[in-house]
Structure formats: C-alpha cells, structure tokens
Design a protein around this motif. Structure first.
Motif, mmCIF file in Angstrom:
data_model
loop_
_atom_site.group_PDB
_atom_site.id
_atom_site.type_symbol
_atom_site.label_atom_id
_atom_site.label_comp_id
_atom_site.label_asym_id
_atom_site.label_seq_id
_atom_site.Cartn_x
_atom_site.Cartn_y
_atom_site.Cartn_z
ATOM 1 N N ILE A 99 14.287 1.099 13.793
ATOM 2 C CA ILE A 99 13.373 -0.047 13.956
ATOM 3 C C ILE A 99 11.931 0.455 13.985
ATOM 4 C CG2 ILE A 99 12.692 -1.929 15.493
ATOM 5 C CD1 ILE A 99 15.628 -2.126 16.330
ATOM 6 N N GLY A 100 11.733 1.592 14.681
ATOM 7 C CA GLY A 100 10.394 2.177 14.753
ATOM 8 C C GLY A 100 9.836 2.507 13.377
ATOM 9 N N GLU A 101 10.686 3.077 12.506
ATOM 10 C CA GLU A 101 10.261 3.398 11.142
ATOM 11 C C GLU A 101 9.717 2.160 10.440
ATOM 12 O OE1 GLU A 101 10.025 5.817 8.797
ATOM 13 O OE2 GLU A 101 10.355 7.329 10.349
ATOM 14 N N TYR A 102 10.457 1.092 10.586
ATOM 15 C CA TYR A 102 10.035 -0.135 9.898
ATOM 16 C C TYR A 102 8.783 -0.724 10.529
ATOM 17 C CZ TYR A 102 13.942 -0.334 6.736
ATOM 18 O OH TYR A 102 14.816 -0.044 5.721
ATOM 19 N N ARG A 129 5.829 0.928 9.339
ATOM 20 C CA ARG A 129 5.463 0.485 7.996
ATOM 21 C C ARG A 129 4.774 -0.873 8.022
ATOM 22 N NH1 ARG A 129 7.883 4.027 4.395
ATOM 23 N NH2 ARG A 129 8.557 5.544 5.922
ATOM 24 N N ILE A 130 5.321 -1.761 8.853
ATOM 25 C CA ILE A 130 4.699 -3.092 8.970
ATOM 26 C C ILE A 130 3.263 -2.924 9.467
ATOM 27 C CG2 ILE A 130 4.769 -5.313 10.176
ATOM 28 C CD1 ILE A 130 7.819 -4.883 10.435
ATOM 29 N N TYR A 131 3.094 -2.054 10.443
ATOM 30 C CA TYR A 131 1.776 -1.786 11.014
ATOM 31 C C TYR A 131 0.803 -1.316 9.935
ATOM 32 C CZ TYR A 131 -1.746 0.617 13.819
ATOM 33 O OH TYR A 131 -2.921 1.052 14.351
ATOM 34 N N ILE A 132 1.264 -0.335 9.140
ATOM 35 C CA ILE A 132 0.405 0.196 8.077
ATOM 36 C C ILE A 132 0.048 -0.903 7.072
ATOM 37 C CG2 ILE A 132 0.259 1.853 6.164
ATOM 38 C CD1 ILE A 132 0.538 3.500 8.522
ATOM 39 N N GLU A 133 1.071 -1.679 6.667
ATOM 40 C CA GLU A 133 0.809 -2.695 5.642
ATOM 41 C C GLU A 133 -0.101 -3.798 6.162
ATOM 42 O OE1 GLU A 133 1.568 -2.625 2.442
ATOM 43 O OE2 GLU A 133 2.950 -0.937 2.405
ATOM 44 N N THR A 134 0.040 -4.151 7.440
ATOM 45 C CA THR A 134 -0.781 -5.261 7.951
ATOM 46 C C THR A 134 -2.245 -4.861 8.039
ATOM 47 O OG1 THR A 134 -0.259 -4.579 10.183
ATOM 48 C CG2 THR A 134 0.982 -6.452 9.325
ATOM 49 N N LYS A 135 -2.526 -3.568 8.065
ATOM 50 C CA LYS A 135 -3.933 -3.162 8.121
ATOM 51 C C LYS A 135 -4.635 -3.427 6.800
ATOM 52 C CE LYS A 135 -3.342 0.973 10.142
ATOM 53 N NZ LYS A 135 -3.668 2.199 10.868
ATOM 54 N N SER A 172 0.822 -1.204 0.000
ATOM 55 C CA SER A 172 0.000 0.000 0.000
ATOM 56 C C SER A 172 0.856 1.255 0.000
ATOM 57 C CB SER A 172 -0.984 0.004 1.167
ATOM 58 O OG SER A 172 -0.302 -0.153 2.372
ATOM 59 N N PHE A 173 2.101 1.181 0.462
ATOM 60 C CA PHE A 173 2.995 2.316 0.254
ATOM 61 C C PHE A 173 3.631 2.141 -1.107
ATOM 62 C CE2 PHE A 173 6.898 4.650 0.109
ATOM 63 C CZ PHE A 173 6.573 5.858 0.703
ATOM 64 N N ARG A 174 3.144 2.892 -2.079
ATOM 65 C CA ARG A 174 3.608 2.690 -3.440
ATOM 66 C C ARG A 174 4.589 3.779 -3.837
ATOM 67 N NH1 ARG A 174 0.448 -1.313 -5.264
ATOM 68 N NH2 ARG A 174 1.105 -1.138 -7.422
ATOM 69 N N PHE A 175 5.719 3.356 -4.360
ATOM 70 C CA PHE A 175 6.769 4.280 -4.750
ATOM 71 C C PHE A 175 7.174 3.934 -6.174
ATOM 72 C CE2 PHE A 175 11.330 5.463 -4.736
ATOM 73 C CZ PHE A 175 11.161 6.820 -4.538
ATOM 74 N N SER A 176 6.583 4.631 -7.153
ATOM 75 C CA SER A 176 6.731 4.175 -8.542
ATOM 76 C C SER A 176 8.153 4.088 -9.033
ATOM 77 C CB SER A 176 5.983 5.029 -9.534
ATOM 78 O OG SER A 176 5.135 5.892 -9.005
#
Ligand code: UDP
Ligand code: MG
Length: 317
Positions: free
Chosen positions: A286-289, A292-298, A176-180
């Motif tokens: 680690i928090g940054e990642y 991101r994991i949190y956002i993607e798992t939603k 969901s975090f898309r970076f073309s």
C-alpha cells in the motif's frame, strides 16, 4: 518532414561524432527528409558542447537540442524529444550506436511499406548480455503481461519507428512516472516486429546498473497494475481467516477430547508471526502505491529544460 529521430543522450561525448556521421551516411541518399532531436539529459561531460558545436549533418533538415537542467532519466528525455518532434513519423534511437541509423531507416521503410501498421519495433533476436540479466528481463515481461493484462512485446526495445498518431497518443498520457514499454503496449496500435541484434556500444559503458534496472522494472509493473494493491491483502486475509476458523474448530474439539491439554504456544507464535508478516507486507505494498499517488498529485513536470536550440542546415536560428 518525413521523420524525426529522437536521441536521448547522457554522457555520450565519445559516441556523438560517430553518431552524427553514421546518421548522415545512412540517410543522405535515402530521399527521406528528417530532423534530429537530441535531448541532453544533464550530462556532466562534453555532450552538450558537442551537440551545439558539431556541424549539422548536411542531409538533415534541422536539428533540435534540448538541454535538461540535470539528469532526469531516459524516459523524461524521450518525452522531451517526442514533444519537439515534428515529423510525420518518429524514430527513437540510443546515442551509443547499438541501434544503427541504417537499421532505423530500414524500419522506417518497413512502416511505409505497411500502411495498416502504425509502429515498427526492433526486438533483440540475440541478447548481447549475461544469462542472469536475460533471466530477470524475461521474468519481468512475464510478470508485466500477467498483471497488466497488456501485451508488452518481449525483448522489444525502445528502438522504434512509429506514426504521428502513436506519438500523439503517447503524449496524451499525463503521468509523470513514464514507462515506455508499458505505454507502448497501453496505447495499442498495430506493431510490427523487426528482428535485430544490437551492436556493441561504440564507447563508454551502459548507464544502467542492475539495481537501477530492477527499480525501473518494479516501478513499471506497479504503474500498469493495481493487482498487488487489491488482491494480495484480500487473498491473504481470506486464507488467514479460513485457517483461523479451522484452527478454532480444532481447538474446540480438542477441549472436548482432552480438557486437560495445555494450550499450544508454538501455534500461537506461528500464527502471530504469520499474521504480523502478512500485515506488514501488505502495508508495504500500500505504501508503494501511496508514494506513487503522492508523486503524481504533485503534478511536477517530468523534466526541466534549461535551453532549446533549433538549427536548420548549418545555420543557427
Ligand atoms: N540515457 C539517458 N539518460 C539516462 C541514462 C541513459 O538519456 O539517465 C540514454 C543514453 O545516453 C543512451 C540511451 O539512453 O542514448 C540508452 O542508454 P544505455 O546505452 O546506457 O542503455 P543500454 O543500451 O545499456 O540499455
Ligand atoms: Mg546502449
């Protein structure tokens, strides 16, 4: 249909009438059958009304207008456009005419002339922007390539024309975090560079502030590498351990040479600060990642479309 032209639009009321006529002008006698896929990325101006009411360019087979429920960002808009595109080839273009439709057609022709190539990407020969911004963009490409072990074509924009296979490959990436820029490098395929100098925006201002660009760039690097996560803490830890060992030996030796020597507060303070800093910095990475994991798992969708309109010719379906 030969070509789908995908155009993300955010507050582009001033550019759209010009864009419609420029597209018609460039493609009318080209013999290329094409559709226009507009994504209104939650504009607060008249963009949506214009997209629905401007007469469809006579040469277009059809026009698709996707309206987002709010501003989701250009990457989400590109995704929505790709999902709706039905052409054999897909072209991505900005709404502000910095990327002229005539150039898009040339890129399409170049793709057709090179059957082994899958993508033609415009890259900026001369940047129409300040030295500071250029410097940061350059630094970004270097960092991205070094950490992701991919090869993002420097100065290549999102201004591209590519075959259906490439579009399908991009659509198969579920993040969901898309970076073309990164995604184009990741899917591979043979990409031909097409030099161009972006024109000035016909109207309005760039939608990217320096802060927004910075955040976008850092996000892009992080989403294509786990290097900071794995290596920074490990290497820093190793170095700190080695330094600690050396210091320990030194302290022991010192005790033998000069038993009355007072212990060194400055050393302790330095080591404490250094270690504390390293630990906190590593935690931050680690928090940054984890974020991101949190956002993607939603598993939230990249956007919410509130309406999709498809028009053929000058008629509405
Ligand atoms: N855009 C968008 N959503 C956003 C920001 C921009 O769809 O949140 C669109 C914008 O309407 C334009 C394209 O993305 O068609 C590029 O934006 P802009 O011209 O502001 O960027 P620049 O050319 O300065 O990089
Ligand atoms: Mg622009």
């Amino acid at each position: 249909m030969d070509l789908s032209i995908v155009v993300p639009c955010y507050n582009e009321e001033g550019s759209l009438p010009l864009l419609f006529s420029a597209v018609d002008e460039a493609l009318a006698d080209s013999g290329v059958s094409y559709e226009l896929v507009f994504v209104n990325d939650g504009s607060s101006d008249e963009t949506s009304r214009l997209l629905h009411e401007l007469p469809t360019p006579a040469s277009a087979e059809r026009i698709v207008v996707v309206d987002f429920s709010r501003n989701f960002g250009k990457e989400s808009a590109l995704l929505a456009g790709l999902q709706r595109a039905e052409g054999e080839a897909v072209g991505l273009m900005d709404a502000d005419l910095q990327q002229p439709p005539a150039t898009l057609l040339e890129m399409y022709r170049m793709l057709q002339a090179n059957p082994t190539a899958d993508c033609v990407a415009a890259f900026q020969e001369h940047r129409n922007e300040g030295a500071v911004l250029s410097f940061f963009k350059h630094a970004f490409y270097k960092t991205f390539d070094a950490t992701s072990r991919l090869n993002a074509m420097p100065d290549a924009s999102d201004f591209r024309v590519f075959r259906r296979e490439v579009a399908d490959a991009l659509l198969s990436m579920p993040e969901s975090f898309r970076f073309s820029k990164g995604m184009f490098a990741w899917v591979g395929f043979e990409t031909l560079p097409f030099p161009y100098t972006p024109a000035n925006r016909v109207e309005g201002e760039t939608k990217w502030s320096f802060r927004k660009l910075m955040r976008y760039g850092i996000g892009g690097v992080l989403s294509f590498t786990t290097f900071p996560l794995k290596k920074i803490a490990a290497v820093a830890g190793l170095v700190a351990t080695l330094a600690g060992l050396v210091l320990l030996v030194e302290v022991i030796v010192e005790q033998f040479i000069n038993p009355a020597m007072p212990s060194g507060y400055p050393t302790i303070l330095c080591v404490l600060l250094l270690m504390g800093g390293l630990i906190l910095a590593t935690l931050g990475v680690i928090g940054e990642y984890i974020a991101r994991i949190y956002i993607e798992t939603k598993r939230r969708p990249a956007y919410i479309a509130k309406s999709v309109e498809v028009r053929t010719g000058n008629e509405r379906e």
